[in-house]
Design an enzyme around this catalytic site. Structure first.
Site, PDB file in Angstrom:
ATOM      1  N   TYR A 142       0.862  -1.180   0.000  1.00 37.08           N
ATOM      2  CA  TYR A 142       0.000   0.000   0.000  1.00 37.08           C
ATOM      3  C   TYR A 142       0.898   1.228   0.000  1.00 37.08           C
ATOM      4  CZ  TYR A 142      -3.290   3.504   1.834  1.00 37.08           C
ATOM      5  OH  TYR A 142      -4.069   4.619   2.024  1.00 37.08           O
ATOM      6  N   ASP A 237       9.522   2.772  -0.818  1.00 33.81           N
ATOM      7  CA  ASP A 237       8.533   3.447   0.016  1.00 33.81           C
ATOM      8  C   ASP A 237       8.834   3.087   1.473  1.00 33.81           C
ATOM      9  OD1 ASP A 237       6.429   4.323   1.491  1.00 33.81           O
ATOM     10  OD2 ASP A 237       4.862   3.479   0.215  1.00 33.81           O
ATOM     11  N   LYS A 265       5.585   9.469   8.609  1.00 37.50           N
ATOM     12  CA  LYS A 265       5.352   8.976   9.972  1.00 37.50           C
ATOM     13  C   LYS A 265       6.402   9.489  10.969  1.00 37.50           C
ATOM     14  CE  LYS A 265       2.665   5.024   8.365  1.00 37.50           C
ATOM     15  NZ  LYS A 265       1.271   5.391   8.573  1.00 37.50           N
TER      16      LYS A 265
HETATM   17  N1  HOZ Z   1      -3.286   3.365   6.285  1.00 37.74           N
HETATM   18  C1  HOZ Z   1      -2.897   3.342   7.656  1.00 37.74           C
HETATM   19  C2  HOZ Z   1      -2.342   2.032   8.066  1.00 37.74           C
HETATM   20  N2  HOZ Z   1      -1.544   1.350   7.160  1.00 37.74           N
HETATM   21  C3  HOZ Z   1      -4.026   3.644   8.569  1.00 37.74           C
HETATM   22  C4  HOZ Z   1      -4.066   5.084   8.861  1.00 37.74           C
HETATM   23  C5  HOZ Z   1      -5.043   5.488   9.956  1.00 37.74           C
HETATM   24  O1  HOZ Z   1      -6.113   4.928  10.089  1.00 37.74           O
HETATM   25  O2  HOZ Z   1      -4.704   6.395  10.656  1.00 37.74           O
END
Ligand code: HOZ
Length: 429
Positions: A142, A237, A265
């Site tokens: 992802y 990534d 992050k």
């Molecule tokens: N896409 C995020 C985890 N891989 C989740 C982000 C969120 O819900 O804060």
């Protein structure tokens, strides 16, 4: 009805699904999401004042622990000088230099506000630089929610069983070629057939969005040599893995120099900061130097950058990663031992401050493997732990995160609660 349930009903009336990001809705584990009103060190508290040991860690951002006093001070100090300028600042040079020192492959860096922006911009840049349209991504990886990348993706798409999003024009998605993760033969075959049309390959070098699945050494070597051979851009990534699996990210573990890298992050320390960067000759194609456009009002926001700078300073202190890795190892190996003693199919792995656990015998190596994990057992374990005050990600397809604030006592408490939870589950099956 408790406060979390009341808030969910209220939220559902105004916010789709009651959440601003899908996995938070508890959709695959059922039950009521906890509405969090406070977080400190390794804990969060919900609107019922219930305390949880937190292994979501704001999806990896909270590496120094929630509300670290030095980070909070830095943010308050910056806020007093103004919240946003929409103009260059001295601190954004400092953070870019600091990132570059830690990840030397990022020769030039641009700051953005989210991981999605970073990957979307890196893809556009790779297309602009090479003059090619096609990109390769891998099943279960992802890379945020830009159109080109929402094909056979992990995270919420995998969690909710809709791996490709509606709303992406076919004309666009036909340029995204999806290959199986960790499969060198498929990669070689694709490059042999159409290597000259590939602008870039984007990869999560340790996939954290189909739980945690590391790329094999053979796979990353093939990625580097094939992209070199065919003049394609290799994008690592590292939004999740950067400064998390090791200070220098997965690329420092693999000994690979990607052409472009995306990070996020940790570099925001809990605030919205992300970045993309890499080879100077490629990065110089970005506007205003080149003709690949990319921009943002909040890019390099001074308050967010202050949080990121302080976080990057803290994680470079002596012994930070030694302790973080030791705690994560204790947790991951402890869970494995206890689950097996309870007779459950279970495996777990960890690198630096990141871990994955799977209700499956043997370690998953790709998307197909992780889909064989027992989702019912995951759900039972998730709720058994939640009821005992431990919060894991509400999805069998998301990695877990330990912070520097997870003391040996907190890890030991988690394991003794897990022992109870595993015993409870094993009685039920
Ligand atoms: N896409 C995020 C985890 N891989 C989740 C982000 C969120 O819900 O804060």
């Amino acid at each position: 009805m408790n406060n979390n349930s009341k808030l969910l009903l209220q939220a559902q009336k105004i916010i789709p699904g009651g959440v601003n990001s899908p996995v938070r809705a508890f959709g695959s584990v059922s039950g009521v999401p906890r509405f969090i009103h406070e977080a400190k060190d390794a804990h969060v508290w919900d609107e019922e004042q219930v305390q949880y040991i937190d292994y979501i860690g704001s999806w990896g951002t909270a590496i120094v622990g929630h509300a670290h006093p030095e980070v909070v001070d830095a943010v308050c100090h910056a806020a007093q000088n103004g919240l946003s300028f929409g103009a260059p600042t001295a601190d954004e040079i400092c953070i870019a230099e600091m990132i570059q020192q830690i990840m030397p492959s990022m020769e030039k860096i641009r700051l953005v506000s989210s991981g999605t922006e970073a990957t979307m911009s890196a893809i556009r840049l790779a297309r602009g630089f090479t003059g090619r349209d096609n990109i390769i991504k891998f099943e279960g990886c992802y890379h945020g929610h830009s159109d080109s990348l929402l094909v056979k993706a992990g995270s919420g798409l995998l969690t909710f069983g809709h791996p490709s999003s509606a709303g992406v024009p076919k004309d666009l998605s036909r340029h995204t070629i999806v290959l199986p993760y960790n499969n060198v033969a498929a990669l070689e075959q694709l490059f042999a057939q159409q290597g000259d049309s590939i602008a870039c390959v984007i990869v999560e070098p340790i996939a954290g969005n189909m739980n945690m699945i590391p790329a094999s050494n053979e796979f990353v070597q093939a990625l580097r040599s094939l992209t070199d051979k065919y003049g394609s851009i290799l994008i690592y990534d590292e939004i999740m893995t950067g400064f998390r699996v090791a200070l220098g990210g997965a690329q420092s573990i693999h000994g690979i120099t990607p052409d472009l890298t995306t990070v996020g992050k940790v570099i925001g320390g809990g605030m919205p900061v992300a970045a993309f960067g890499g080879r100077a000759d490629i990065m110089e194609c970005i506007s205003p130097l080149g003709n690949v456009y990319q921009a943002g009002t909040l890019s390099g926001n001074p308050v967010c950058v202050a949080a990121g700078l302080k976080t990057l300073e803290i994680i470079q202190r002596d012994g930070f990663y030694r302790l973080l890795s030791a705690r994560t190892q204790e947790l991951s190996e402890g869970l494995c031992k206890l689950a097996r003693e309870a007779g459950l199919p279970f495996s777990s792995r960890h690198i630096g401050g990141m871990f994955g656990f799977y209700f499956i015998t043997g370690l998953p190596e790709c998307y197909e493997d992780i889909q064989k994990a027992d989702l019912q057992l995951f759900k039972q374990f998730f709720h058994a732990m939640l009821a005992r005050g431990v919060l894991f990600a509400p999805s069998a397809f998301e990695a877990g995160f330990v912070s520097a604030a997870h003391s040996p006592e907190i890890i030991a408490d988690t394991l003794s609660l897990a022992a109870e939870a595993f015993t409870e589950i094993s009685r039920e099956i």
